[in-house]
Structure formats: structure tokens, C-alpha cells
Design an enzyme around this catalytic site. Structure first.
Site, PDB file in Angstrom:
ATOM      1  N   VAL A   1      -7.968  15.032  29.381  1.00 33.19           N
ATOM      2  CA  VAL A   1      -8.546  13.583  29.225  1.00 33.19           C
ATOM      3  C   VAL A   1      -8.102  12.710  30.440  1.00 33.19           C
ATOM      4  O   VAL A   1      -8.753  11.602  30.268  1.00 33.19           O
ATOM      5  CB  VAL A   1      -8.424  12.984  27.918  1.00 33.19           C
ATOM      6  CG1 VAL A   1      -8.908  13.729  26.832  1.00 33.19           C
ATOM      7  CG2 VAL A   1      -6.943  12.599  27.461  1.00 33.19           C
TER       8      VAL A   1
ATOM      9  N   SER B   1      -3.155   2.571  16.456  1.00 37.40           N
ATOM     10  CA  SER B   1      -2.086   2.777  15.655  1.00 37.40           C
ATOM     11  C   SER B   1      -1.424   1.857  14.763  1.00 37.40           C
ATOM     12  O   SER B   1      -1.501   0.850  15.153  1.00 37.40           O
ATOM     13  CB  SER B   1      -0.832   3.558  16.556  1.00 37.40           C
ATOM     14  OG  SER B   1       0.288   3.642  15.870  1.00 37.40           O
TER      15      SER B   1
ATOM     16  N   TYR C   1       4.280   3.707  23.630  1.00 39.91           N
ATOM     17  CA  TYR C   1       3.068   4.401  22.785  1.00 39.91           C
ATOM     18  C   TYR C   1       2.465   3.003  22.286  1.00 39.91           C
ATOM     19  O   TYR C   1       1.293   2.923  22.175  1.00 39.91           O
ATOM     20  CB  TYR C   1       3.775   5.166  21.831  1.00 39.91           C
ATOM     21  CG  TYR C   1       2.866   5.621  20.662  1.00 39.91           C
ATOM     22  CD1 TYR C   1       2.121   6.709  20.741  1.00 39.91           C
ATOM     23  CD2 TYR C   1       2.631   4.860  19.401  1.00 39.91           C
ATOM     24  CE1 TYR C   1       1.195   7.322  19.843  1.00 39.91           C
ATOM     25  CE2 TYR C   1       1.660   5.355  18.465  1.00 39.91           C
ATOM     26  CZ  TYR C   1       0.954   6.577  18.562  1.00 39.91           C
ATOM     27  OH  TYR C   1       0.127   7.096  17.956  1.00 39.91           O
TER      28      TYR C   1
ATOM     29  N   ILE D   1       1.533   9.675   9.810  1.00 43.94           N
ATOM     30  CA  ILE D   1       0.574  10.951   9.333  1.00 43.94           C
ATOM     31  C   ILE D   1       1.247  12.331   9.962  1.00 43.94           C
ATOM     32  O   ILE D   1       1.844  12.393  11.097  1.00 43.94           O
ATOM     33  CB  ILE D   1      -0.924  10.770  10.233  1.00 43.94           C
ATOM     34  CG1 ILE D   1      -1.345   9.447  10.048  1.00 43.94           C
ATOM     35  CG2 ILE D   1      -1.725  12.107   9.599  1.00 43.94           C
ATOM     36  CD1 ILE D   1      -1.690   9.110   8.472  1.00 43.94           C
TER      37      ILE D   1
END
Length: 254
Positions: free
Chosen positions: A68, A143, A156, A189
Site C-alpha cells: 500500500v 484507532s 502509531y 481487538i
């Protein structure tokens, strides 16, 4: 009988990060809703498994092994679709390091995948939708880190915060074409990306995260896939520029 707002029959979805985790669960659920799904990831084995799962269940899937962070690879894959109604830009990586120990290469790697990879996919998908007059839906993956922060989350969290800004800005720019842009900001998750590769450490982490949630559990990829389906479908036809937070209530103010 009324047609379900979640029926995607005749529509086409392009999903990045489809080889595992949230990306795979989203690709499978979109296919179950009737969409033809184009699955993209650099993990060819995982891509094959996702596509096989979809086909075995009677769905239609195409695979695009790609990186990507390579805009041209994404452009070729997205423009190869006969039509494009839904983009789910889910591909991402995790990196954790204290601010004082974060290296340039760490930041660059995470920003390249988690932000630039989403940006490139959004740009190519939106251009194609505008060119073909498609009133489509773009779903990005943010997130819970953008709400809660935490030690080690500089790279992140910064990348995901950039995704939130991209989502809101793009929504304001392409809404006049009938294109909606929304983000999903998951809580913790259970996916390969959050796997601690140590049973004891994994159990400890999940127990901690469960205690932080009013629901007293961690999330599964399917929990987030349903949020993606909602934003991809006409059930959210008046929703754009929003951040949907399926996080078990972790960021709920007390």
C-alpha cells in the site's frame, strides 16, 4: 419484503489489509452482504485464504498482492475494478517505542503504511468514484489510540490521528459528489497485529484490556467488520466525516 439497507448486491468493494485480522473479517462480511470484493495485501498466502473463504461461501473475490505504500500498485489495482462503490482502507502495522527512543526510520515506516497507504488508497478510490459518477463510501481505519494515547504509541497514534484528519478533510471535499468518508476507531481487538507471541503475556494484556471495558471483554475482528459494513451501506447514507468508535466503552468519559 423491504430490501435490507445492508444488502450490497451488485456493488464492488476494495479492501486493503484483507489477508488477516480486521481486513479479512471486513472482506468476508462485505462479500456475505453481496458485494464483489477486491482483496489487497502484501501477504499473498493470507490473501489466497481470504479469497478462498469468500468463494467457498458462494461469494466473489479477486486478489491484488501489493504494497500500500506504492501508489502506482494501488492505482493499477483500484482502476482495474469494473466499478467501485466501497473502499475499506484497513492495512496497517503496529510499532511501539518510547518517544525518547523513537528513530526516524520507525516513524517513517509507520507513517508510510498507516497514513500514506490510506491516503493513496483514498485518493485513487475517490478519483475513480468521481470519474464514474459513483456515490460511494470510503471507510478508513483509525484507532482508539487517538483518544487515549499511552506509552509507546507515538508513531502509531500520530499516524492514526493523521487518518482522522484525512477522513474529515476528504469528507468535506467530496461530499458534493455524493461520496461519504468515515473512519472506524477500534478499541483493543484480538488480531495477529496485537498478538504478543507469548501466551502468558497475551493473557495478561487481554485481561487488562477487558477490565478497562464496561463490557469486560476485548474485541474480535468481526466486531469491527460490522462497523465497516454499516458505514459502507446505505444504512449510513446521511453519515460522513464521522469517527465510529467500537471500543467496548473504553474511551467513554466517566
Amino acid at each position: 419484503m423491504a430490501v435490507s439497507a445492508y444488502d450490497l448486491t451488485g456493488r464492488t468493494a476494495f479492501v486493503t489489509g484483507a489477508a488477516s485480522g480486521i481486513g479479512r473479517a471486513s472482506a468476508v462480511l462485505l462479500a456475505e452482504a453481496g458485494a464483489t470484493v477486491h482483496c489487497a495485501d502484501r501477504d499473498e498466502k493470507g490473501l489466497h485464504e481470504t479469497a478462498t473463504h469468500i468463494r467457498d461461501a458462494g461469494g466473489t473475490a479477486h486478489t491484488h498482492p501489493l504494497d500500500v505504500t506504492d501508489r502506482e500498485q494501488l492505482r493499477r489495482a483500484i482502476t482495474s475494478c469494473d466499478r467501485l462503490d466501497v473502499l475499506a482502507a484497513i492495512a496497517g502495522i503496529m510499532h511501539s517505542s518510547p518517544v525518547l527512543e523513537t528513530r526516524d526510520e520507525d516513524l517513517d515506516r509507520v507513517l508510510n503504511v498507516n497514513f500514506k497507504g490510506v491516503l493513496y488508497a483514498c485518493q485513487e478510490a475517490a478519483r475513480l468514484m468521481i470519474e464514474r459518477g459513483t456515490k460511494g463510501s470510503i471507510v478508513t481505519m483509525a484507532s482508539g489510540a487517538v483518544d487515549t494515547g499511552g506509552p509507546g504509541l507515538l508513531c502509531y497514534g500520530a499516524a492514526k490521528a493523521a487518518v482522522v484528519q484525512l477522513t474529515k478533510t476528504l469528507a468535506s471535499e467530496v461530499g458534493r459528489y455524493g461520496i461519504r468518508v468515515n473512519a472506524v476507531a477500534p478499541g483493543w481487538i484480538r488480531t495477529p497485529m496485537t498478538d504478543r507471541h507469548d501466551d502468558e503475556a497475551q493473557t495478561h494484556t487481554e485481561a487488562l484490556m477487558s477490565r478497562m471495558s464496561p463490557l469486560r471483554r476485548v474485541g474480535e475482528p468481526e466486531d469491527i467488520a460490522h462497523a465497516v459494513l454499516h458505514l459502507a451501506s446505505t444504512a449510513s447514507s446521511f453519515t460522513t466525516g464521522q469517527i465510529l468508535r467500537p471500543n467496548g466503552g473504553v474511551s467513554m468519559p466517566w
